[in-house]
Design an enzyme around this catalytic site. Structure first.
Site, PDB file in Angstrom:
ATOM      1  N   TYR A   1       5.541 -11.011  -3.548  1.00 28.56           N
ATOM      2  CA  TYR A   1       4.574 -10.935  -2.441  1.00 28.56           C
ATOM      3  C   TYR A   1       4.650 -12.021  -1.557  1.00 28.56           C
ATOM      4  O   TYR A   1       4.652 -11.999  -0.089  1.00 28.56           O
ATOM      5  CB  TYR A   1       3.105 -11.013  -3.090  1.00 28.56           C
ATOM      6  CG  TYR A   1       1.903 -10.859  -2.099  1.00 28.56           C
ATOM      7  CD1 TYR A   1       1.663  -9.800  -1.317  1.00 28.56           C
ATOM      8  CD2 TYR A   1       1.082 -12.055  -1.777  1.00 28.56           C
ATOM      9  CE1 TYR A   1       0.965  -9.398  -0.426  1.00 28.56           C
ATOM     10  CE2 TYR A   1       0.202 -11.982  -0.962  1.00 28.56           C
ATOM     11  CZ  TYR A   1      -0.281 -10.949  -0.254  1.00 28.56           C
ATOM     12  OH  TYR A   1      -1.131 -10.914   0.615  1.00 28.56           O
TER      13      TYR A   1
ATOM     14  N   SER B   1      -0.065 -14.252   5.535  1.00 27.91           N
ATOM     15  CA  SER B   1      -1.009 -14.690   4.457  1.00 27.91           C
ATOM     16  C   SER B   1      -1.062 -16.220   4.424  1.00 27.91           C
ATOM     17  O   SER B   1       0.223 -16.756   4.737  1.00 27.91           O
ATOM     18  CB  SER B   1      -0.551 -14.101   3.077  1.00 27.91           C
ATOM     19  OG  SER B   1      -1.493 -14.669   2.162  1.00 27.91           O
TER      20      SER B   1
HETATM   21  N1  LIG Z   1      -7.212  -9.310   0.764  1.00 25.61           N
HETATM   22  C1  LIG Z   1      -6.841 -10.772   0.809  1.00 25.61           C
HETATM   23  O1  LIG Z   1      -7.248 -11.617   0.175  1.00 25.61           O
HETATM   24  C2  LIG Z   1      -5.441 -10.834   1.761  1.00 25.61           C
HETATM   25  C3  LIG Z   1      -5.019 -12.406   1.695  1.00 25.61           C
HETATM   26  C4  LIG Z   1      -3.922 -12.396   2.856  1.00 25.61           C
HETATM   27  C5  LIG Z   1      -3.293 -11.240   3.415  1.00 25.61           C
HETATM   28  N2  LIG Z   1      -3.782 -10.070   2.946  1.00 25.61           N
HETATM   29  C6  LIG Z   1      -3.005  -9.007   3.641  1.00 25.61           C
HETATM   30  O2  LIG Z   1      -3.845  -7.939   4.338  1.00 25.61           O
HETATM   31  C7  LIG Z   1      -3.518  -6.674   4.115  1.00 25.61           C
HETATM   32  C8  LIG Z   1      -4.445  -5.695   4.010  1.00 25.61           C
HETATM   33  O3  LIG Z   1      -4.593  -6.122   2.571  1.00 25.61           O
HETATM   34  P1  LIG Z   1      -6.078  -5.813   2.083  1.00 25.61           P
HETATM   35  O4  LIG Z   1      -6.439  -6.983   1.147  1.00 25.61           O
HETATM   36  O5  LIG Z   1      -6.923  -5.089   2.867  1.00 25.61           O
HETATM   37  O6  LIG Z   1      -5.791  -4.694   0.762  1.00 25.61           O
HETATM   38  P2  LIG Z   1      -5.910  -3.150   0.325  1.00 25.61           P
HETATM   39  O7  LIG Z   1      -5.292  -2.599  -0.744  1.00 25.61           O
HETATM   40  O8  LIG Z   1      -7.565  -3.315   0.062  1.00 25.61           O
HETATM   41  O9  LIG Z   1      -5.568  -2.326   1.687  1.00 25.61           O
HETATM   42  C9  LIG Z   1      -4.155  -1.748   1.876  1.00 25.61           C
HETATM   43  C10 LIG Z   1      -4.151  -0.643   2.598  1.00 25.61           C
HETATM   44  O10 LIG Z   1      -2.672  -0.617   2.812  1.00 25.61           O
HETATM   45  C11 LIG Z   1      -2.331   0.876   2.567  1.00 25.61           C
HETATM   46  N3  LIG Z   1      -1.038   0.797   2.285  1.00 25.61           N
HETATM   47  C12 LIG Z   1      -0.471   0.416   1.137  1.00 25.61           C
HETATM   48  N4  LIG Z   1       1.133   1.149   1.264  1.00 25.61           N
HETATM   49  C13 LIG Z   1       1.207   1.645   2.477  1.00 25.61           C
HETATM   50  C14 LIG Z   1       2.343   2.336   3.079  1.00 25.61           C
HETATM   51  N5  LIG Z   1       3.527   2.424   2.432  1.00 25.61           N
HETATM   52  N6  LIG Z   1       1.948   2.748   4.436  1.00 25.61           N
HETATM   53  C15 LIG Z   1       0.738   3.039   4.859  1.00 25.61           C
HETATM   54  N7  LIG Z   1      -0.327   2.198   4.441  1.00 25.61           N
HETATM   55  C16 LIG Z   1       0.022   1.675   3.230  1.00 25.61           C
HETATM   56  C17 LIG Z   1      -3.321   1.150   1.286  1.00 25.61           C
HETATM   57  O11 LIG Z   1      -3.310   2.434   1.170  1.00 25.61           O
HETATM   58  C18 LIG Z   1      -4.589   0.435   1.676  1.00 25.61           C
HETATM   59  O12 LIG Z   1      -5.433   1.323   2.602  1.00 25.61           O
HETATM   60  C19 LIG Z   1      -2.247  -6.766   3.614  1.00 25.61           C
HETATM   61  O13 LIG Z   1      -0.990  -6.927   4.320  1.00 25.61           O
HETATM   62  C20 LIG Z   1      -2.377  -8.264   2.635  1.00 25.61           C
HETATM   63  O14 LIG Z   1      -1.093  -8.593   2.310  1.00 25.61           O
HETATM   64  C21 LIG Z   1      -4.764  -9.683   2.259  1.00 25.61           C
END
Ligand SMILES: NC(=O)c1ccc[n+]([C@@H]2O[C@H](COP(=O)([O-])OP(=O)(O)OC[C@H]3O[C@@H](n4cnc5c(N)ncnc54)[C@H](O)[C@@H]3O)[C@@H](O)[C@H]2O)c1
Length: 265
Positions: A155, A141
């Site tokens: 985080y 991130s």
């Molecule tokens: N959305 C943002 O702005 C953003 C920014 C930077 C990085 N990210 C990264 O992107 C990735 C996805 O995030 P997102 O925004 O799509 O979030 P989200 O919450 O929409 O999706 C995350 C998914 O991960 C799954 N998950 C959680 N714990 C789990 C586990 N123990 N085993 C298997 N699956 C699991 C959840 O069920 C969910 O479907 C993450 O690593 C997050 O840190 C997101």
């Protein structure tokens, strides 16, 4: 020929959000995509992909559970014979001020965002080493390595850890035909961000999202398909000389040195 034809890709946390966007784009690029998640929703997401004529299968898989992960990886290898692409996307972000942050919250964040990445990579890597080919894309991130907001001590620490993990592993496998890169998204419109907006202002979460957009030079949050396009590029042969690299995708959000200052235009 599509960019990921004849490739087998496994995506963690693919039920929704960035994982779903990644799975959809990679499937459109011709890959056989294995969607995994703790949520039952993962099966529906995979079905939506196959309904569009692309290739997807789904498994329930908790990335913190090594025996479950090993069992799914073995099933995938039995079904497809190989895994070419691993996308370590699953992650959680719970906003909590440091003084209120319990050890449970810290442990959960570390377990999923860091240890889970180790567990899944350990399960998949031997087959990539055997075939001397692999593309590993980890979700870091901008938060942690570059910037942070309040409530993100756990985080931010985990996402900086993923960056370090990426560089060290990339070095270890550089001569084995395997690349390891990280993507560093800014604000992407997913449940993670929407849930945190609701916690920040339960009466008007949309206003939180609007304010977030104002702080981004491009004036909007990113979407899950833009994330998928970057992952698909890093997974493709076009990126074969890129390894150990964190790639930013943030609409310019990390550019301003002094937001709101020295404004002449
Ligand atoms: N959305 C943002 O702005 C953003 C920014 C930077 C990085 N990210 C990264 O992107 C990735 C996805 O995030 P997102 O925004 O799509 O979030 P989200 O919450 O929409 O999706 C995350 C998914 O991960 C799954 N998950 C959680 N714990 C789990 C586990 N123990 N085993 C298997 N699956 C699991 C959840 O069920 C969910 O479907 C993450 O690593 C997050 O840190 C997101």
């Amino acid at each position: 020929m599509r960019r990921l034809e004849n490739k087998v890709a496994i995506v963690t946390g693919a039920a929704r959000g960035n994982g779903e966007g990644t799975a959809r784009v990679m499937a459109k690029e011709g890959a056989d995509v294995v969607l995994t998640d703790v949520l039952d929703l993962v099966h529906e997401t995979a079905k939506n992909i196959t309904d569009e004529g692309d290739k997807a299968v789904s498994f329930k898989m908790d990335i913190t559970n090594a025996s479950e992960v090993n069992s799914v990886v073995q099933k995938v290898l039995a079904q497809f014979g190989k895994i070419d692409i691993l996308v370590n996307n699953a992650g959680v972000c719970q906003l909590v001020p440091f003084v209120d942050m319990s050890e449970e919250i810290l442990d959960k964040t570390l377990d999923i965002n860091v240890k889970g990445v180790f567990i899944v990579t350990k399960a998949v890597l031997p087959s990539m080493l055997k075939q001397k080919y692999g593309r590993i894309i980890n979700f870091s991130s901008v938060t942690g390595p570059l910037v942070a907001d309040v409530g993100e001590c756990a985080y931010a620490a985990t996402k900086a850890a993923v960056w370090g993990f990426t560089r060290s592993l990339a070095l270890e496998v550089a001569k084995e035909g395997i690349t390891v890169n990280a993507i560093c998204p800014g604000m992407i419109a997913t449940e993670m961000v929407k849930n945190n907006a609701s916690l920040t202002n339960p009466e008007d979460p949309e206003s939180v999202l609007r304010d977030l957009a104002k702080g981004i030079p491009m004036g909007r949050l990113g979407n899950i398909y833009e994330i998928g396009e970057l992952v698909a590029f890093l997974a493709s042969d076009a990126a074969k000389y890129i390894t150990g690299t964190p790639v930013l995708i943030d609409g310019g959000s990390t550019i301003p040195e002094s937001p709101g200052s020295f404004t002449t235009i």
